[in-house]
Design a protein around this motif. Structure first.
Motif, PDB file in Angstrom:
ATOM      1  N   GLY A   8       0.775  -1.226   0.000  1.00 36.77           N
ATOM      2  CA  GLY A   8       0.000   0.000   0.000  1.00 36.77           C
ATOM      3  C   GLY A   8       0.810   1.281   0.000  1.00 36.77           C
ATOM      4  O   GLY A   8       0.246   2.373  -0.063  1.00 36.77           O
ATOM      5  N   SER A  17      -3.840  11.030   1.516  1.00 38.27           N
ATOM      6  CA  SER A  17      -4.043   9.860   2.377  1.00 38.27           C
ATOM      7  C   SER A  17      -3.506   8.605   1.704  1.00 38.27           C
ATOM      8  O   SER A  17      -3.420   8.531   0.473  1.00 38.27           O
ATOM      9  CB  SER A  17      -5.540   9.666   2.650  1.00 38.27           C
ATOM     10  OG  SER A  17      -6.093  10.787   3.305  1.00 38.27           O
ATOM     11  N   ARG A  19      -3.500   4.084   2.668  1.00 33.43           N
ATOM     12  CA  ARG A  19      -3.770   3.008   3.609  1.00 33.43           C
ATOM     13  C   ARG A  19      -2.772   1.891   3.387  1.00 33.43           C
ATOM     14  O   ARG A  19      -2.684   1.334   2.280  1.00 33.43           O
ATOM     15  CB  ARG A  19      -5.189   2.461   3.482  1.00 33.43           C
ATOM     16  CG  ARG A  19      -5.527   1.482   4.617  1.00 33.43           C
ATOM     17  CD  ARG A  19      -6.937   0.982   4.575  1.00 33.43           C
ATOM     18  NE  ARG A  19      -7.105  -0.119   3.634  1.00 33.43           N
ATOM     19  CZ  ARG A  19      -8.052  -1.045   3.737  1.00 33.43           C
ATOM     20  NH1 ARG A  19      -8.914  -0.994   4.749  1.00 33.43           N
ATOM     21  NH2 ARG A  19      -8.166  -2.000   2.830  1.00 33.43           N
ATOM     22  N   SER A  21      -1.395  -1.923   4.389  1.00 32.25           N
ATOM     23  CA  SER A  21      -1.866  -3.208   4.868  1.00 32.25           C
ATOM     24  C   SER A  21      -0.674  -4.078   5.220  1.00 32.25           C
ATOM     25  O   SER A  21       0.406  -3.931   4.639  1.00 32.25           O
ATOM     26  CB  SER A  21      -2.703  -3.914   3.797  1.00 32.25           C
ATOM     27  OG  SER A  21      -3.834  -3.150   3.435  1.00 32.25           O
ATOM     28  N   PHE A  68      -3.371   9.420  11.929  1.00 28.90           N
ATOM     29  CA  PHE A  68      -3.282   8.021  11.527  1.00 28.90           C
ATOM     30  C   PHE A  68      -4.226   7.179  12.388  1.00 28.90           C
ATOM     31  O   PHE A  68      -4.454   7.491  13.564  1.00 28.90           O
ATOM     32  CB  PHE A  68      -1.861   7.493  11.719  1.00 28.90           C
ATOM     33  CG  PHE A  68      -0.821   8.052  10.778  1.00 28.90           C
ATOM     34  CD1 PHE A  68      -1.079   9.136   9.953  1.00 28.90           C
ATOM     35  CD2 PHE A  68       0.440   7.485  10.721  1.00 28.90           C
ATOM     36  CE1 PHE A  68      -0.122   9.648   9.096  1.00 28.90           C
ATOM     37  CE2 PHE A  68       1.416   7.967   9.870  1.00 28.90           C
ATOM     38  CZ  PHE A  68       1.129   9.057   9.064  1.00 28.90           C
ATOM     39  N   THR A  69      -4.723   6.097  11.800  1.00 28.39           N
ATOM     40  CA  THR A  69      -5.586   5.165  12.518  1.00 28.39           C
ATOM     41  C   THR A  69      -5.137   3.743  12.229  1.00 28.39           C
ATOM     42  O   THR A  69      -5.018   3.347  11.057  1.00 28.39           O
ATOM     43  CB  THR A  69      -7.050   5.328  12.105  1.00 28.39           C
ATOM     44  OG1 THR A  69      -7.475   6.672  12.369  1.00 28.39           O
ATOM     45  CG2 THR A  69      -7.934   4.368  12.894  1.00 28.39           C
ATOM     46  N   SER A  71      -5.919  -0.325  12.610  1.00 32.07           N
ATOM     47  CA  SER A  71      -7.037  -1.249  12.779  1.00 32.07           C
ATOM     48  C   SER A  71      -6.581  -2.643  12.361  1.00 32.07           C
ATOM     49  O   SER A  71      -5.493  -2.803  11.800  1.00 32.07           O
ATOM     50  CB  SER A  71      -8.247  -0.811  11.950  1.00 32.07           C
ATOM     51  OG  SER A  71      -7.928  -0.810  10.561  1.00 32.07           O
ATOM     52  N   TYR A  80      -3.997  -2.812   9.466  1.00 31.73           N
ATOM     53  CA  TYR A  80      -4.018  -1.671   8.551  1.00 31.73           C
ATOM     54  C   TYR A  80      -3.490  -0.422   9.250  1.00 31.73           C
ATOM     55  O   TYR A  80      -3.558  -0.294  10.477  1.00 31.73           O
ATOM     56  CB  TYR A  80      -5.437  -1.403   8.070  1.00 31.73           C
ATOM     57  CG  TYR A  80      -6.118  -2.583   7.437  1.00 31.73           C
ATOM     58  CD1 TYR A  80      -6.981  -3.389   8.173  1.00 31.73           C
ATOM     59  CD2 TYR A  80      -5.904  -2.903   6.101  1.00 31.73           C
ATOM     60  CE1 TYR A  80      -7.602  -4.488   7.603  1.00 31.73           C
ATOM     61  CE2 TYR A  80      -6.521  -4.003   5.522  1.00 31.73           C
ATOM     62  CZ  TYR A  80      -7.369  -4.784   6.274  1.00 31.73           C
ATOM     63  OH  TYR A  80      -7.978  -5.869   5.696  1.00 31.73           O
ATOM     64  N   GLN A  82      -4.277   3.487   8.377  1.00 30.26           N
ATOM     65  CA  GLN A  82      -4.872   4.555   7.570  1.00 30.26           C
ATOM     66  C   GLN A  82      -4.158   5.848   7.914  1.00 30.26           C
ATOM     67  O   GLN A  82      -4.171   6.285   9.063  1.00 30.26           O
ATOM     68  CB  GLN A  82      -6.366   4.679   7.859  1.00 30.26           C
ATOM     69  CG  GLN A  82      -7.055   5.769   7.069  1.00 30.26           C
ATOM     70  CD  GLN A  82      -7.107   5.464   5.580  1.00 30.26           C
ATOM     71  OE1 GLN A  82      -7.477   4.362   5.176  1.00 30.26           O
ATOM     72  NE2 GLN A  82      -6.757   6.445   4.755  1.00 30.26           N
TER      73      GLN A  82
END
Length: 126
Positions: A8, A17, A19, A21, A68-69, A71, A80, A82
């Motif tokens: 990614g 942005s 994302r 992985s 950033f997030t 998950s 992930y 993000q």
């Protein structure tokens, strides 16, 4: 064979942005806290974020909080990252890592992790 494979990464303009992985294999994914680190040229590897086994706890480095997030999807053995509001200083190779020695509340040290991916390059242009 335990393996973490990041994907990614790429080139993005500032403010954009991406994302990332990280697909895991060869381990019981749901038993591991997962983390993301990054390393810019000439700099030490830096903690970005981690997420607990059941995703009920997340923890972020100060430089990425609010942008950033992290998950995870335990059914897909994937974690992930993000990334939003990207800045040129976010340019780095991003690594995912796994640990079953840390619970997921502030697993922010490299030495806590025993399995690493090969990294994916993220470049943010100004």
């Amino acid at each position: 064979q335990v393996q973490l494979v990041e994907s990614g990464g790429g080139l993005v303009q500032a403010g954009g942005s991406l994302r990332l992985s990280c697909a895991a294999s060869g381990l019981t994914f749901s038993s591991y806290t997962m983390g993301w680190f990054r390393q810019a040229p000439g700099k030490e590897r830096e903690f970005v974020a981690d997420i607990s086994r059941s995703a009920d706890n997340t923890y972020y480095g100060d430089s990425v909080k609010g942008r950033f997030t992290i998950s995870r999807d335990n059914a897909k053995n994937t974690v992930y990252l993000q990334m939003g509001s990207l800045k040129p200083e976010d340019t780095a190779v991003y690594y995912c890592a796994a640990t079953n020695y840390c619970s997921g509340d502030g697993c922010d040290e490299i030495k806590m992790y025993d399995t690493w991916g090969q990294g994916t390059q993220v470049t943010v242009s100004s």
